[in-house]
Design a protein around this motif. Structure first.
Motif, PDB file in Angstrom:
ATOM      1  N   ASP A 217      47.002  80.683  36.631  1.00  0.00           N
ATOM      2  CA  ASP A 217      46.556  79.828  35.528  1.00  0.00           C
ATOM      3  C   ASP A 217      46.211  78.458  36.088  1.00  0.00           C
ATOM      4  O   ASP A 217      46.981  77.887  36.860  1.00  0.00           O
ATOM      5  CB  ASP A 217      47.668  79.698  34.479  1.00  0.00           C
ATOM      6  N   VAL A 218      45.049  77.945  35.682  1.00  0.00           N
ATOM      7  CA  VAL A 218      44.574  76.656  36.197  1.00  0.00           C
ATOM      8  C   VAL A 218      44.078  75.816  35.024  1.00  0.00           C
ATOM      9  O   VAL A 218      43.419  76.328  34.114  1.00  0.00           O
ATOM     10  CB  VAL A 218      43.418  76.847  37.210  1.00  0.00           C
ATOM     11  N   ALA A 219      44.405  74.538  35.064  1.00  0.00           N
ATOM     12  CA  ALA A 219      43.867  73.616  34.061  1.00  0.00           C
ATOM     13  C   ALA A 219      43.501  72.302  34.731  1.00  0.00           C
ATOM     14  O   ALA A 219      44.061  71.948  35.773  1.00  0.00           O
ATOM     15  CB  ALA A 219      44.893  73.357  32.965  1.00  0.00           C
ATOM     16  N   ILE A 220      42.516  71.630  34.131  1.00  0.00           N
ATOM     17  CA  ILE A 220      42.250  70.231  34.495  1.00  0.00           C
ATOM     18  C   ILE A 220      42.660  69.402  33.285  1.00  0.00           C
ATOM     19  O   ILE A 220      42.192  69.658  32.160  1.00  0.00           O
ATOM     20  CB  ILE A 220      40.757  70.007  34.798  1.00  0.00           C
ATOM     21  N   SER A 314      38.565  82.045  32.799  1.00  0.00           N
ATOM     22  CA  SER A 314      38.025  83.170  33.580  1.00  0.00           C
ATOM     23  C   SER A 314      38.186  82.846  35.061  1.00  0.00           C
ATOM     24  O   SER A 314      38.480  81.713  35.434  1.00  0.00           O
ATOM     25  CB  SER A 314      36.536  83.334  33.273  1.00  0.00           C
ATOM     26  N   GLU A 315      37.945  83.856  35.861  1.00  0.00           N
ATOM     27  CA  GLU A 315      37.975  83.663  37.304  1.00  0.00           C
ATOM     28  C   GLU A 315      36.920  82.632  37.719  1.00  0.00           C
ATOM     29  O   GLU A 315      37.158  81.802  38.604  1.00  0.00           O
ATOM     30  CB  GLU A 315      37.744  85.006  38.006  1.00  0.00           C
ATOM     31  N   ASN A 316      35.761  82.676  37.050  1.00  0.00           N
ATOM     32  CA  ASN A 316      34.729  81.673  37.350  1.00  0.00           C
ATOM     33  C   ASN A 316      35.219  80.264  37.066  1.00  0.00           C
ATOM     34  O   ASN A 316      34.985  79.339  37.843  1.00  0.00           O
ATOM     35  CB  ASN A 316      33.465  81.940  36.516  1.00  0.00           C
ATOM     36  N   ASP A 317      35.882  80.085  35.920  1.00  0.00           N
ATOM     37  CA  ASP A 317      36.441  78.765  35.597  1.00  0.00           C
ATOM     38  C   ASP A 317      37.430  78.315  36.671  1.00  0.00           C
ATOM     39  O   ASP A 317      37.412  77.172  37.124  1.00  0.00           O
ATOM     40  CB  ASP A 317      37.195  78.813  34.257  1.00  0.00           C
ATOM     41  N   ARG A 318      38.314  79.230  37.036  1.00  0.00           N
ATOM     42  CA  ARG A 318      39.337  78.860  38.017  1.00  0.00           C
ATOM     43  C   ARG A 318      38.682  78.403  39.321  1.00  0.00           C
ATOM     44  O   ARG A 318      39.058  77.390  39.909  1.00  0.00           O
ATOM     45  CB  ARG A 318      40.286  80.038  38.286  1.00  0.00           C
ATOM     46  N   ARG A 319      37.676  79.160  39.757  1.00  0.00           N
ATOM     47  CA  ARG A 319      36.967  78.769  40.988  1.00  0.00           C
ATOM     48  C   ARG A 319      36.278  77.426  40.821  1.00  0.00           C
ATOM     49  O   ARG A 319      36.291  76.582  41.715  1.00  0.00           O
ATOM     50  CB  ARG A 319      35.913  79.834  41.342  1.00  0.00           C
ATOM     51  N   ALA A 320      35.646  77.233  39.631  1.00  0.00           N
ATOM     52  CA  ALA A 320      34.906  75.987  39.407  1.00  0.00           C
ATOM     53  C   ALA A 320      35.859  74.782  39.387  1.00  0.00           C
ATOM     54  O   ALA A 320      35.532  73.716  39.922  1.00  0.00           O
ATOM     55  CB  ALA A 320      34.138  76.075  38.087  1.00  0.00           C
ATOM     56  N   PHE A 321      37.024  74.938  38.798  1.00  0.00           N
ATOM     57  CA  PHE A 321      37.984  73.826  38.757  1.00  0.00           C
ATOM     58  C   PHE A 321      38.446  73.469  40.173  1.00  0.00           C
ATOM     59  O   PHE A 321      38.491  72.307  40.558  1.00  0.00           O
ATOM     60  CB  PHE A 321      39.190  74.189  37.881  1.00  0.00           C
ATOM     61  N   TRP A 322      38.786  74.490  40.938  1.00  0.00           N
ATOM     62  CA  TRP A 322      39.210  74.241  42.319  1.00  0.00           C
ATOM     63  C   TRP A 322      38.065  73.658  43.149  1.00  0.00           C
ATOM     64  O   TRP A 322      38.288  72.819  44.034  1.00  0.00           O
ATOM     65  CB  TRP A 322      39.743  75.521  42.980  1.00  0.00           C
ATOM     66  N   ALA A 323      36.833  74.097  42.852  1.00  0.00           N
ATOM     67  CA  ALA A 323      35.689  73.598  43.630  1.00  0.00           C
ATOM     68  C   ALA A 323      35.518  72.095  43.447  1.00  0.00           C
ATOM     69  O   ALA A 323      35.098  71.394  44.378  1.00  0.00           O
ATOM     70  CB  ALA A 323      34.415  74.339  43.222  1.00  0.00           C
TER      71      ALA A 323
END
Lengths: 458, 458
Positions: A217-220, A314-323
């Motif tokens: 789980d990832v959040a900004i 989504s997995e895309n969101d998680r990648r985008a946040f980390w990116a």
């Protein structure tokens, strides 16, 4: 060239590059210069490393060990009269044991290669950092690399169960422990880990693996005041318990940089808040962990610890946040960045940053200041960008402003990058004379002739 | 007595005991002999420790540092001509910082005292072991103590951020780092941690604190086959992720011992299974964590990894379950126990135990064998009880049977207790000549005159 002949005699034809060939190679990541050395030798086995070192020791030739050349502090720079010992042919993953949850590797294995190999067994090697595609495990160990998930899994030191090292005189010290607990005399691996190649050459390692997390789980989140940051950290740590795996803070300027063109990132929450945090949980049960994660953010919102939050769906969101967090490359546009890797007690951070901002404004002309980092570990990356024409003149001034106050605050001039040559002048900011004296005693005990990575650290 | 006078001159009246007074003190936990030494000195400050060591160094007097005297390997035994340096007057908790989540203590602070002090701040110092009421933090550090929750929080080494040590010649090395990340030169604290008082005297420490867990789930489960144990460990680790905090296995004989009279414990599940595991999760959210914990046990039952389970329903249950595991005192009834603390790869454990059982049956007459331990860390406690009359004759035979096979299996003769004097003859089972040579180099570098805890480890 007797060096070339002697080393070729040990590692075979094609295993040694001469000075001219060495000079064709880049000095490494983010470097525009070339390698230099009288020879570069590429052994395939610990035995060959031992014979190379013995020869160099007997002939008074200094040796610099190199891994993936991703270090940022000139810790693996070699001089023209030195020999480079490259681990590029020692890339064997010798064993992955899914029951004992260990991996045995040669030191030249690339971090990402290992990460991917253990994932096939449903396991994880949790060290992770931007240079994963080039950095070697041996280099990670020699520098005690940190990275993105120290808050949960610790530094490289915490992931190594055993290792094999070759001393300056060629003695092989095999300490390939596979056990989590082994209190039988001095824990020798600790001496070599983080010693930046000055006490021995790490040739093989036994690594501790973990279960591969089944949920992420990832959040900004946006934060209005600095004083909310440590409270939010504590809140998330309390509410996520052992699953909190990242707490990465971005000051506004950095967030704007990585969420505005020409950067490709888009802002998940508006760009008007002073602080942003990427929070991550790595868990075991997607439904229950997500419920816990969202509940923790909701109660943080109610307690006004955060002003806004975007949770990856989504997995895309998680990648985008980390990116966003990882898009440090944006700092090279429009000037030359001076990159710092400091740590300091959280309670002193706000005051430190405010003072630094003022000092830079009064002492340095045209510049940009970006701050982000692993706040959960007390580790900030401070980047000061100046125009190319001013770089050489300003760099020492900027270093003095960034490092100067750290001593009094109990801070460190290097949280995770090491000392190398670059930070050597500032080592005394956070290490006292008695500590330096003990370091020298250890160096003398293990490398009395001083042939290993000379001049680095102290 | 010039020693008494000199030491009294440093630490003041009442700070020194002479040989006769020393002999009135017990040699420690589970010991029936008395301390011996020409003097016992009780400094109050690091400065006094430094002056004591300088005097002893100048006069060639050997020094043995003592904490809570709870060690089990004769690691703090002193000889009549030696001086005991007791940390009993260095019991100050100097600081607890709830934001940085650190504690600063003198080395003589008792573990349980610290545990209780930090809990008042909603924090936890997660080191925990049976001797908590007497063991000192300095002793825990000097021996790198393990204990019940290593699987989650690591050994003592992993809980220390910084320390101050005094070298044999009286030099004070202050390395009181408060930061989680600090890669500035060699990590000197690692050299002193686990060195059993042979490289320096640890006087003060900076400890890392954790959030106090808000939820605790405990179960005792029964397991039918050894091969299910590592599978169950993996299953619980996967399903509980970062919250798995204990995985304590008891072989049937030990479980029967602690759940039958005269022991006070009652069996939560029947006594007919070959193996039992105490599983614990320390979490953040009582409802969600319990749901996850029970779901993990249910799926283990469905997968036939466990045959039965009792889940603690109350604080009383949780205490009672842990009391079974901790009721090691039962092994002293009816004979003399020989206590071992070994570790070995999980994949070799079943075969090792079966062979040991056979060897003991054929080589040792009347005896009892109990096995339990921290299986999650590969650490087993093996206890062989023999009649008092046979003890002295049998002990070396039993040691040879227990330790002998460990070398080939990649095991360790001491998972967490250390080497001291007791295991010195067996150190070479799991440490090779090159490792011992490096240990000696370190000893010579830091204590060339050899006055610190002489004769211990190697």
């Amino acid at each position: 060239m007797p060096v070339i002949d002697a080393l070729t005699g040990i590692v075979g034809e094609g295993g040694v590059l001469d000075a001219a060939e060495v000079a064709k190679r880049s000095a490494g990541a983010l470097r525009w210069d070339s390698l230099q050395a009288q020879a570069l030798v590429r052994p395939r086995t610990t035995e060959e490393v031992s014979r190379v070192l013995r020869w160099c020791h007997d002939h008074g030739v200094a040796v610099v060990t190199q891994g993936g050349l991703t270090g940022l502090v000139h810790g693996a720079d070699a001089a023209p009269a030195e020999v480079i010992l490259s681990m590029e042919r020692m890339r064997a993953i010798e064993d992955i044991d899914p029951v004992q949850r260990t991996a045995v590797v040669q030191a030249g294995v690339v971090l990402q290669t290992l990460q991917e190999a253990v994932e096939e067994h449903g396991l994880s090697f949790p060290l992770d950092l931007g240079a994963r595609g080039s950095a070697t495990i041996g280099g990670n160990a020699a520098t005690n690399a940190g990275g993105n998930r120290v808050i949960r899994y610790g530094m490289t030191r915490d992931m190594i169960l055993g290792l094999e090292a070759v001393l300056a005189d060629g003695t092989v010290v095999s300490s390939m422990n596979h056990l989590i607990k082994n209190n039988t005399g001095y824990d020798l691996k600790q001496v070599f880990i983080g010693s930046e190649g000055t006490l021995g050459v790490i040739t093989r390692l036994v690594l501790r693996l973990r279960e591969k997390p089944a949920a992420q789980d990832v959040a900004i989140v946006a934060v209005a005041d600095f004083e909310c940051l440590p409270k939010l950290l504590k809140h998330m740590d309390q509410n996520l318990s052992g699953s909190l795996s990242a707490f990465e803070v971005m000051w506004q300027a950095f967030y704007r940089l990585v969420t505005s063109a020409p950067a490709k990132g888009k802002p998940p929450v508006s760009q008007d808040h002073p602080y942003y945090v990427l929070v991550e949980s790595l868990g075991a049960n997607a439904r229950l962990d997500s419920e816990r994660f969202v509940a923790a953010l909701e109660s943080a919102l109610e307690a006004r610890l955060i002003s806004d939050a975007a949770v990856a769906q989504s997995e895309n969101d998680r990648r985008a946040f980390w990116a966003l967090r990882d898009d440090v490359a944006q700092v090279v546009a429009g000037g030359i960045p001076v990159v710092f890797d400091i740590s300091l007690p959280i309670s002193t951070m706000e005051q430190y940053v405010a003072a630094l901002r003022g000092d830079l404004q009064s002492a340095i002309g045209d510049h940009k200041l970006w701050i982000f980092g692993h706040l959960g570990d007390g580790n900030l990356h401070v980047i000061v960008q100046v125009p190319l024409k001013d770089y050489l003149a300003l760099r020492p001034k900027i270093e003095a402003l960034v490092y100067g106050p750290l001593g009094k605050l109990g801070g460190s001039v290097s949280a995770e990058h090491g000392i190398g040559l670059e930070k050597k002048p500032y080592l005394s900011v956070c290490r006292n004379d008695s500590e330096l004296a003990v370091m020298r005693r250890l160096k003398t005990a293990l490398d009395p002739a001083g042939i290993l990575n000379p001049g680095k650290i102290f």
